[in-house]
Design a protein around this motif. Structure first.
Motif, PDB file in Angstrom:
ATOM      1  N   ALA A   1       0.813  -1.219   0.000  1.00 28.84           N
ATOM      2  CA  ALA A   1       0.000   0.000   0.000  1.00 28.84           C
ATOM      3  C   ALA A   1       0.845   1.268   0.000  1.00 28.84           C
ATOM      4  N   GLU A   2       1.988   1.209   0.635  1.00 22.47           N
ATOM      5  CA  GLU A   2       2.841   2.399   0.664  1.00 22.47           C
ATOM      6  C   GLU A   2       3.771   2.482  -0.532  1.00 22.47           C
ATOM      7  N   SER A   3       4.204   1.353  -1.069  1.00 17.40           N
ATOM      8  CA  SER A   3       5.203   1.375  -2.153  1.00 17.40           C
ATOM      9  C   SER A   3       4.617   1.338  -3.560  1.00 17.40           C
ATOM     10  N   MET A   4       3.442   0.764  -3.743  1.00 14.42           N
ATOM     11  CA  MET A   4       2.880   0.619  -5.092  1.00 14.42           C
ATOM     12  C   MET A   4       2.642   1.954  -5.794  1.00 14.42           C
ATOM     13  N   PRO A   5       2.029   2.959  -5.157  1.00 14.39           N
ATOM     14  CA  PRO A   5       1.851   4.232  -5.859  1.00 14.39           C
ATOM     15  C   PRO A   5       3.177   4.842  -6.316  1.00 14.39           C
ATOM     16  N   ALA A   6       4.220   4.712  -5.512  1.00 10.25           N
ATOM     17  CA  ALA A   6       5.530   5.246  -5.906  1.00 10.25           C
ATOM     18  C   ALA A   6       6.087   4.485  -7.098  1.00 10.25           C
TER      19      ALA A   6
END
Length: 142
Positions: free
Chosen positions: A96-101
């Protein structure tokens, strides 16, 4: 010859001099799903390149790319700026924290893209009906 044995019969089959080429798997899949194997040319090559880049990103728990998985809700392109609206399979997804980046980095690598915003939304929530037919087939759901 015993009663339960059948005589062997020989057949001769004449094959054409040249056999047609076997269909490629993707052509078969597209034909099977009722889609045209030759879709019409798109109006925005940058948008199509962005979608191709998104199809190279896979969910770590499901062997399907995030685009066909239905995690991408919108791809908007205007004058070199791309806005992606996406979700994840669950708010508790381990990426959830790394996918958008990762999405942002991959999209920024597309020629013609100068800037990118990734909006992670939870409404509407993702569900399996969001998947493409190709993804359903890949997962044995079709």
């Amino acid at each position: 010859m015993t009663h339960d044995q059948q005589p062997v019969r020989h057949f001769e089959v004449e094959l054409p001099a040249e056999l047609p080429a076997a269909p490629r798997p993707r052509d078969f899949l597209e034909g099977f799903l009722g889609q045209s194997p030759n879709p019409p040319a798109t109006e925005d090559p940058v948008r199509e390149a962005v979608i191709a880049a998104l199809r190279d990103i896979f969910d770590p728990e499901i062997p399907v790319n995030i685009y066909d998985l239905g995690l991408i809700y919108a791809v908007e392109v205007a004058d070199g700026h791309v806005t992606i609206t996406m979700t994840l399979t669950t708010p508790h997804c381990p990426v959830a924290e790394s996918m958008p980046a990762e999405v942002e980095l991959r999209v920024l690598a597309v020629p013609g893209v100068a800037t990118c915003d990734v909006n992670l939304v939870w409404d509407p929530p993702w569900n399996p009906s969001s998947m493409s037919d190709e993804a359903r087939l890949e997962l044995g759901m079709l």
